[in-house]
Design an enzyme around this catalytic site. Structure first.
Site, PDB file in Angstrom:
ATOM      1  N   ALA A  80       0.825  -1.206   0.000  1.00 46.45           N
ATOM      2  CA  ALA A  80       0.000   0.000   0.000  1.00 46.45           C
ATOM      3  C   ALA A  80       0.863   1.260   0.000  1.00 46.45           C
ATOM      4  CB  ALA A  80      -0.938  -0.006   1.200  1.00 46.45           C
ATOM      5  N   ARG A  81       2.181   1.087   0.065  1.00 46.99           N
ATOM      6  CA  ARG A  81       3.089   2.229  -0.101  1.00 46.99           C
ATOM      7  C   ARG A  81       3.231   2.580  -1.568  1.00 46.99           C
ATOM      8  NH1 ARG A  81       8.706   1.745   2.112  1.00 46.99           N
ATOM      9  NH2 ARG A  81       8.659   3.982   1.751  1.00 46.99           N
ATOM     10  N   ASP A 164       6.936 -24.907   2.788  1.00 52.79           N
ATOM     11  CA  ASP A 164       7.123 -26.338   2.550  1.00 52.79           C
ATOM     12  C   ASP A 164       5.902 -27.102   3.070  1.00 52.79           C
ATOM     13  OD1 ASP A 164       7.616 -27.437   5.303  1.00 52.79           O
ATOM     14  OD2 ASP A 164       9.444 -26.239   5.194  1.00 52.79           O
ATOM     15  N   LEU A 165       5.761 -28.317   2.609  1.00 54.37           N
ATOM     16  CA  LEU A 165       4.574 -29.111   2.929  1.00 54.37           C
ATOM     17  C   LEU A 165       4.454 -29.415   4.419  1.00 54.37           C
ATOM     18  CD1 LEU A 165       2.079 -30.536   1.868  1.00 54.37           C
ATOM     19  CD2 LEU A 165       3.522 -32.503   1.284  1.00 54.37           C
ATOM     20  N   ARG A 175      -4.784 -23.768  12.348  1.00 52.14           N
ATOM     21  CA  ARG A 175      -5.774 -22.776  11.917  1.00 52.14           C
ATOM     22  C   ARG A 175      -7.106 -23.368  11.479  1.00 52.14           C
ATOM     23  NH1 ARG A 175      -4.670 -18.398  14.612  1.00 52.14           N
ATOM     24  NH2 ARG A 175      -2.555 -17.700  14.277  1.00 52.14           N
TER      25      ARG A 175
END
Length: 186
Positions: A80-81, A164-165, A175
């Protein structure tokens, strides 16, 4: 949205890494599948680090700040800069406004009453209305890096996230848990 942009490695890379300690070993596909299942079941996950996936993700900033806490990836975010922030905000539905949990200090639980939920949505409308002020300030010559300061964390950002996996699976296990905020699970 989330989409896969690129990847490196496959099942062969995982079993190759797992078998490096004892040479060529077995080579049949059925044995490879069994080895991968064994590695997953017993959490022998370092061979999964031989595979990487690069994602393009668009998400609200408040979700991005939770996501970035997982410091095991390479990230390049929309700036956003340098660019004008798009007029796009995360806005929950009336039924998705949650009451503070009595057992989980960091989360919400069931929906809150409709009157309070509507007050919250009205508040978000006021926050999002500030986007017009952001545009006016840009037009008046205020730098993008300064004008962005007043935008709410409900505004969307984008990034490329390469991981990485092994660490992707760890991220997902945390999450996607019921204790994680609904918006990051989504």
């Amino acid at each position: 949205f989330i989409r896969v942009v690129d990847y490196m490695g496959d099942d062969g890379a995982i079993v190759q890494a797992a078998r490096v300690s004892y040479g060529r070993g077995t080579r049949r596909v059925s044995e490879d599948k069994g080895l991968i299942a064994y590695l997953m079941r017993h959490r022998h996950t370092t061979p999964f680090e031989m595979c990487e996936i690069k994602y393009h993700v668009k998400l609200p900033i408040f979700v991005a700040r939770q996501w970035i806490r997982h410091r095991t990836a390479n990230v390049n975010e929309y700036s956003a800069r340098y660019s004008i922030v798009p007029d796009q905000f995360y806005h929950p539905s009336l039924g998705n406004v949650r009451r503070q949990s009595t057992t989980n200090r960091q989360g919400g639980q069931e929906p809150i009453d409709p009157i309070t939920a509507q007050q919250f949505l009205d508040y978000l409308d006021k926050c999002e209305a500030q986007y017009g002020e952001y545009e006016k300030l840009l037009d008046a010559g205020v730098s993008r890096e300064m004008a962005r300061i007043g935008l709410p964390v409900s505004v969307y950002t984008q990034w490329y996230w390469k991981c990485d996996l092994h660490n992707t699976l760890h991220f997902l296990s945390l999450r996607m848990d019921d204790h994680a905020q609904q918006e990051i699970r989504d």
